[in-house]
Every structure is written in C-alpha cells, then in structure tokens.
Design an enzyme around this catalytic site. Structure first.
Site, short mmCIF file in Angstrom:
data_model
loop_
_atom_site.label_atom_id
_atom_site.label_comp_id
_atom_site.label_asym_id
_atom_site.label_seq_id
_atom_site.Cartn_x
_atom_site.Cartn_y
_atom_site.Cartn_z
N LEU A 126 28.17 47.65 38.09
CA LEU A 126 28.78 48.20 39.30
C LEU A 126 28.22 49.58 39.65
CD1 LEU A 126 31.00 47.62 41.41
CD2 LEU A 126 32.54 48.98 39.98
N ASP A 127 27.79 49.75 40.89
CA ASP A 127 27.30 51.04 41.43
C ASP A 127 26.11 51.60 40.66
OD1 ASP A 127 29.35 50.86 43.26
OD2 ASP A 127 30.72 52.13 42.14
#
Lengths: 287, 287, 287, 287
Positions: A230-231
């Site tokens: 994530l990210d």
C-alpha cells in the site's frame, strides 16, 4: 509498401554499454524513419541505460506488424526490457471511482478537450453516485459493490469486463477500495493511483487529518503505480500547495482537491504518451 | 513623561470569549498607543483565541517598564499566555554549527545586510572549521567538541556561555548533534532547527539518501522548534524543490542547500519579528 | 429581539488615526457581537487604514436592517468608505462566456460542490456553444450576439436582464468582447476578468503567442477588476506555470487553461467572501 | 595513444533531416566514445534540429586537438552551427558588479563550494565597494569608474584585461551600467545579465517600484544574454516570488534579492555546463 502515418515510440532499458544510442538510432535511420524525439538517461551508479525514442514511420520500410520481430535481435543482444507503442493507437483506460467526483470530472473534461491520447471505454465504481457524470460524457458506468466477503468475486467480474473492453491501463480516481494482490498482478505498473499526501508522509487513511494534526505548512499529493504494498509503488508525479494555521481540515480537503486532480491528470498524460519507465521502485519520466 | 520611540509587540493566546479584540485594542488606545499592525486568529473547534498586536509608543502614557504590570490584570482575567516584546530591543541569537557552512553563511550575510532584527553575540560549534567565516563577520566563535561521554558536561559550559551573552534564541544551522533534554528544556520553543526533509517524511539521518531511494519527485525542508522528541517539534516553515530521475544524491544535496538556507532564514525572520505563536504541536504564523 | 444566525462582514478604509481598531471592535462588542475574524492593514506611506472584520450576530442587539444606520456616525467621523455584507446573503453572480468552456466549467463545478458562497442566476454569452454545459447545471443561458454596431444596444438588454436577476457581480470567464465604458461604469470593481498573461506583460490579444515568440520560461495569468482601460484594472490574483523550449503554442494554451481557471476561481472565492478591498489601482486581499 | 580523462560536449543546431542522431552518435561510437548524456530537440514548425551530446573520451581514438577537424565534414554536410567543449576545461568567467553584493556573494560562495564548473580570474567594478568581498575569496578586483564621457575608453581597457585573462563569459551581477554595442559585440551570447523583473514586464530602471505601483501579486526576475537592445536578449532563466499588499518597496527589494541570486546562479550553472543553445531570440536549455 503502403505509406503509413504512424509514430512509433520505443521505451527501452538495459545494462549500459558503448554504442547503444548509435545502434538504436541507426535501426530507425536505416529503415527510413525520421526521429521526432529522443531522450535518454544513464544511471551511472548502477550502469543502466534508459531511452525513449519516437519516430515518424511515413517512409519506414517495414510495417507496424513487422517492427517487433525486426527489433528483437537488437533487444536480445542488449538484454533489454522494451516496448514499442504507436502514438495513434490510443491507450484504452478504465477509470475506477467511488463517490468523490473531482478526479473523474477532471479526467473526463480533459478527455473531452482531447488533452489525453486515450480512449475511455468504461468507468467502474462501487457506488452508483457518479453515473450522472458518466452519462453526461456518454461513457458506460458499471457498479460493483464491494465488501471484504465478496471482493475477490467482484474483482473477477471486473477483470472479465476489463478484458472484454481491451483495457490497457486503470486509473484509480479516488477509488476508496484496496485492490487484492491478484487484481494488481494482472496490471503490473499499469494501475495509476492518486494518494492525497506527499508520500511517504501520511501513508494510509485520512492524510489531510494527519497533516492538520501535525501542523505542516504545506500539503501534497502523489500519483503512483499501484503495487501490492500500500502507497509504496513507483511515484509518477507529486505536487504541493501551501497552507496556513487558518486552514481547517475542510480547507485542506478543498485545496487538496485541486492538487489531486492536477497531479493525477499530469501522471495520466505522461503515462499515455509512453513517457514513463519504471525502474525498480522508481520512475524515469521522459518529459 | 519622556517621548519614547519603541514599538511594542504583544503576542497573546487564551480561551475565546466576547470582547477580546475590543478590550485589548482599547488597552492600547486609552494609553495613547497607535496600532501599527494587528492580526488575530480563532481556532473555532477548540475555542481558542490568538492575537499579535504592534503599536507605536511615541505618545504612550506608560513606559516600557510599566507595561507588564499594566497589562497583567487583563491577561489574568483572560487566563492568557502572553509576552510583550519591543521591536527595537533586538533578540540575541546564538548560532550552532558543525562543518557545513551554507546555513551559517546565509544567516550572517543577511544579518550583515540588516534583514533580521537580531544581534548575534556568538557562534558555537563542535568543530573549528567555520571559524574563518565567523571571523569575516567579526563574531566570536567557540568550539566545544562533543561525544556522548562529555556531551552533558560540554552542554553545561555552553549554557553558561549562553547566559553570559544573554542569549534568547538558538539557531541550529545544520548542527549535527542531538541536544540533551536538559539543554532543550532551558530554551523551550526558542531553539530553531532546520531538517533537510519535508517532515514528517524522512525523519532521522540521511534524508536525501532516503528521498533518492524512495524515488520522490520533490524534496523538501522543514524548520521547527526543537522539542525533546527528535524532528517532532512545532513546524515554523517548510518549502520544496522539484527533482527528477536525473538528479543523483549529490544533486539533491546541492539543491537542498538552497532550500535549507532559505527556509531557515524565513523561520528566523518571523521568529525575530515575534510573528510565531506556538500552540500545542503547531504554530500560528502572523505574517 | 429574535435571535439571528447571520455573520456580518465589514470592509472599511479611511485615513489612519488613533483608536480605529479599538472603536470599531467596541462597536461590535457593545452590541453583543462576537468577532470571528479581524484583519487590518495600514499603508504607512499614505497614512491610510483598511480593515475587514467579521462577527457572529447571534446575540447582536440590533437587527440586520439597523446596522447601517447604527454604524453611520462612526463611518462619517472616520471619513470612511465602507460596506457591510452578510455571509449568509449570497452574492448573485452572472457569468459571461464566449466559446471556451474551461473557466465556466471550473466555476460551475466548484459552485456545485458548494465552494463559493454565491448564487449564479444566469449565464450570458455571445455564442450558443456552451448552452449544453449550462443546462447540465440547470442554469439559464442567454445569447446576445455582439458586433460593434449593435454592441451598445445589446449591452442595454443585458443590463436590464442583470437588474431583473439582481446581479451584484459579473465574472468574465474568457468572454472575448470588450465591454463599453457605459457598461463597466454600472459595475465598478464588480466585474472580474481573467487575462491569460502575467500582467503587465503581454497586454492585449494572443498573449500566449506573444509569450512563445519572446521565449519566456514561465507563463502567467491575471485576474483583475475591469476598468475602462483595457487590462489595467486592480489585480486580484496572479499565478504562473513553468514552460520550456519543448512547449509549442498549443502546449502554452493547454497549460494556460489550468492556470486561468485556478486563478479566476481563487479571485472569485476571495471576492465572494468579501476579502477584497480596492484601493486606487491596487487591491488589499484579506486572506 | 595515451588515455585521456576528458568529457566532450557537442552543442549543435542545423536544419532538420533524417539520420542526424544516428550519424552524430555513430561518429562518437566508431571512435570508441561512450555517450554519457544525449538530449535533442526538433522545432517542428521551423524544421530545425538541436542536440547536446556528452561522451567519455577514455577510449576515444582521437585526441582533444583532432576532434574539430574530424567532426568538420559532418558539420559542413549538415550546415550546422556547432561547438565542442570539454567539461574538464573550465570556462573562464569575469564578474562585473557595482555596489550591491548579493549576486556576487552568491556566485563566489557557490564557486567556493565547487558548484560551478568555472574559473573566476577577475572581478571588474565601477566602484571600490565590493573589494573586501573579492579579497575574502582571493579574487583580483579591478575598478574602472564609468561615466558617459569615458565609457568607451574604459571599456577598451576592460576588454584588454579580459583578453589577458582569457575570459570566455561575463556575468553582470547587478552591474548598473549599460554596455556599449562595441563591447557587447565582443561577447555575443556570452554576457549573462540578471534583470530584476519578470521580463518583458517592467523593462528599464526601478522595476520593483514599477511592480509596487502596478499592484502585482507576484514579482519576478530574469536572466538573459545581453544583446544591444536593452532587456531584449534571449532568456535563460526566470522565476517568481509571491508578494502581498503588506509588502512595501523595501520588502520587494529584500525578497527580490533572493530571487535574483538564485536565478542568476541557475543561469550560470547551465551556461557553464554548456546546456544553453541560443536560437534567434530564444534559448534551448538541455537540462
């Protein structure tokens, strides 16, 4: 052979060695191509070479379909990752949205003006809210409601639909769901997300609230390719806007909307023009 | 009473209530002060009030020394934190440096031009390297070498020296040492640091290397007050500069130098003009 | 008296003198108003005073209709230009357009999100092209074709229509006509234009072409109030974007669209919140 | 032949035609050069080609002195303007100043850090004021007082001195004199000026005063090559800074100092790395 009006764009990376530019540009020249744009980069530390080269195929001696096999020997010799696209063969892009309209609005309006060199065959959402906007631009809008139990199943349906529409790239225009690894792996470096913070600051949910509480003087946004972490994907574009103590969280959200849609639009613009090369966790942007 | 040419500056914060501006400005007016600048802010969510008010004391009916006791009753009634400074009584600022000269160079040169409203009675360093620069501007330069064993002891000597020189504010101009809590607590919200990243991204050492490896498209800098938690103090100023895949770590360092010195100079400028109010972990900047 | 939920906003300018802030804030305080926001400015060179003060009228002892006569004596004593508005009484804004949709699109979309505190009762154009966009947001769209012969006559009809709709402010959202002095004088400092250059550079037609030919490295945009001298009115907002030798005129137009709509939106935002005071050829922006 | 450690940099422009990149890169390749950096640009409208190509000469089969004659036939065939420099042969740059120190200070300090790839054999001024600064960096400082009567005569002496020091490029670091055409023509596109406005706005003297009076919200600076028409030369770099109604002319001067020295430093940086190609009234910057 028949004249063609295509513009070929080669994106290539390989270990650095002597003669790369000379031999690649010679490949174009000896077949009658006229180079319109060439940009290269050498990562001196890691001895790695990157190039984007675009040429006019009007007098090119081989056709669109023969290019790949013609270039293959060179690419093999160089041990290269590479891809040839044609500017006139527009990328087919699906937009994923939830309820917020600003990024979708921006992309559809720019697309209407002809700014992007893409086609948008469909929009997918987990909510019906933005159907009116899709209708205004006459783009099919599909709703797949998502919760953890049915996510995998719904994503399979989405993938089927994407394949039916020959979708090449997915834009998450503030799509509020985390995609499964299975889904992400179907579109490696071809899912573009917008995160509403200056990554790696404020990872995860509610970045504007985090920014407000930390008391930063600037807020940012980041467009990146989605990876299974994530990210953490390769960053395509970032930008910022100045804030002050007068700004409440709602002001950050308002100012952030302008940031997000501009950043996402620039990322998509460069991606669609085949100006982005992913290299490990990073990107080379041939602007 | 004798005419005086001072400009008084009140910085005050207190719980919000009706009549604050009226009564504070009346305090100035009824004593013959002429307001030159007034800026206020209300944190509506937390019902807290902040004000900076500057007035000309030419016709003020009470003297510099009487102001505090005259204002005290109002401040008590409002349950306020407050301070009155005089623009003409320059802040006495000590600069701490290690080996890098860019921030020191910038501050001394601006000071020479008269941009800051401060005095710089001394420079303290853990290395002798920048003495020549200090000499050029005729500012005393003291060396206290630091290692973990002698840090406390050396800091005590530094504190003694700072008190001898009546130092009000300390600027860490790329001072490469972490101060002890004991030291920091002597100068609460009066030690200004420059961190070479866009906090809270890239906390800790080597932020440019971290930024390079993450592949960000923008690097930043942050000036903040030092608290006992590293890189967590109230942020005074931030700014950024765009980078690309062409920039090596050495380019980030070079571009970052420009960022760091500009940000630190702006933070010191606002601090020295009593434009900064700390509020919890955040700052109000009355620009 | 009945409770009211209005927020009053006073914009005032007058020759500077002692006690202005005190007496104005006292006017609010003694009637039970709670100041939400106050910003002032003194032009020291010209000894002129400017203030914006907003207060909550919940416990105010006089009503909306009585404020003007209550404040009149103070205003007269100060020899002030002044106006009191109420945040909840939305400005009525007419948008003038020609064929380009980007500024209109931006304003209508932001209005739809509730960013501006305005009403848009009508859109006026010299071309029918943007009617579809107006329809999408359900705003009446009137066409008055313009050529030099009939301009005066058409403007009279427009003025009648504007009065019928109680229009307070006009936004020229890339309206490609020069208004007559007679028209401009009906809305002094209430017609907002966007000029696609960094004024005073590139006055007049085709600023992007002018910029391209001069070889500037940055292009700009300017929002200003319209006066009878072309491109000479008080500037409300300006911004810029970086360009390079790679950008053709069409790229300048594309990049400029983003600039123009952002600048115009910010100018309208500040105007609609009564944050703009015109002072000679200049503006004070109480942000 | 003996190994050499030079890096050659070719800057070339010519009418566009097929095979330019291929043949130029082949010239390097067949002699054993390894391309480190290549950037090209085609002005499609005017069918003109521009290239900057840098290569490592470690295994190059011909020496530094033979390159020009080896490349000549190709250049003639292409009808090209061209120049080959070597990164290790530092440009010799003279700085001209008057009384303001900020630009000189910035350049000398950066030079001291090794940021520029240049030598600064001398500083020339029409005033003695900045001699102390020159002394600090041990650079010879010559004073030639200027008035209209003796300007030509003094410039002749300056030219003699410049030739003695083998000066290649002149930087006007806020030099307050207008050079004669005779002088300018000796250094075509090799005199770099900094003008303290966003050209073409505010040409001529006192641009900050002009900006203040016009009420702009942004001020700018421009670095350009000097031509015989004042402030009309090809622009190398521009940048801006935001101002507000709070800024007096003295604030514009203060903020402008930061702008001017950064812009001039970036212009000199790119010039010294042979990244600037002049094309009519414009520049191509190969960043």
């Amino acid at each position: 052979m028949p004249e063609n009006n295509l513009t070929a764009i080669l994106l290539l990376s390989c270990p650095d060695r002597g003669g790369l530019v000379s031999r690649i540009s010679h490949f174009v020249f000896e077949r009658g191509g006229n180079i319109l744009d060439l940009d290269e980069h050498v990562d001196i530390e890691n001895k790695y070479f990157f190039i984007r080269i675009a040429w006019d195929m009007k007098n090119f001696s081989i056709s669109e379909n023969e290019i790949i096999s013609a270039f293959m020997p060179l690419a093999k010799e160089f041990n290269a990752q590479w891809k040839i696209n044609f500017a006139e063969r527009k990328l087919r892009v699906a937009i994923f949205v939830s309820k917020l309209d600003h990024c979708l609005q921006e992309i559809l309006w720019r697309q209407h003006l002809g700014e992007f060199n893409i086609e948008i065959p469909l929009i997918i959402s987990n909510h019906p809210d933005l159907k009116t906007l899709a209708d205004h631009y006459s783009i099919p809008y599909y709703v797949f409601s998502i919760d953890e139990k049915i996510k995998e199943e719904q994503e399979k349906k989405e993938l089927t639909l994407l394949k039916e529409h020959k979708v090449d790239t997915i834009v998450l225009a503030r799509y509020m769901q985390i995609l499964t690894s299975a889904f992400v792996n179907e579109y490696p470096n071809r899912i573009i997300n917008i995160h509403h913070s200056f990554l790696p600051a404020f990872v995860g949910p509610n970045p504007y609230k985090q920014a407000y509480e930390r008391g930063v003087k600037i807020i940012g946004g980041t467009s990146h390719y989605v990876t299974i972490e994530l990210d953490e994907g390769p960053i395509i574009e970032q930008d910022i806007i100045r804030i002050s103590h007068k700004d409440k969280i709602s002001d950050l959200v308002r100012k952030g909307r302008d940031l997000e849609r501009m950043i996402l639009a620039r990322a998509l613009y460069n991606h669609a023009q085949h100006r982005v090369l992913v290299y490990g966790k990073k990107t080379i942007i041939f602007e």
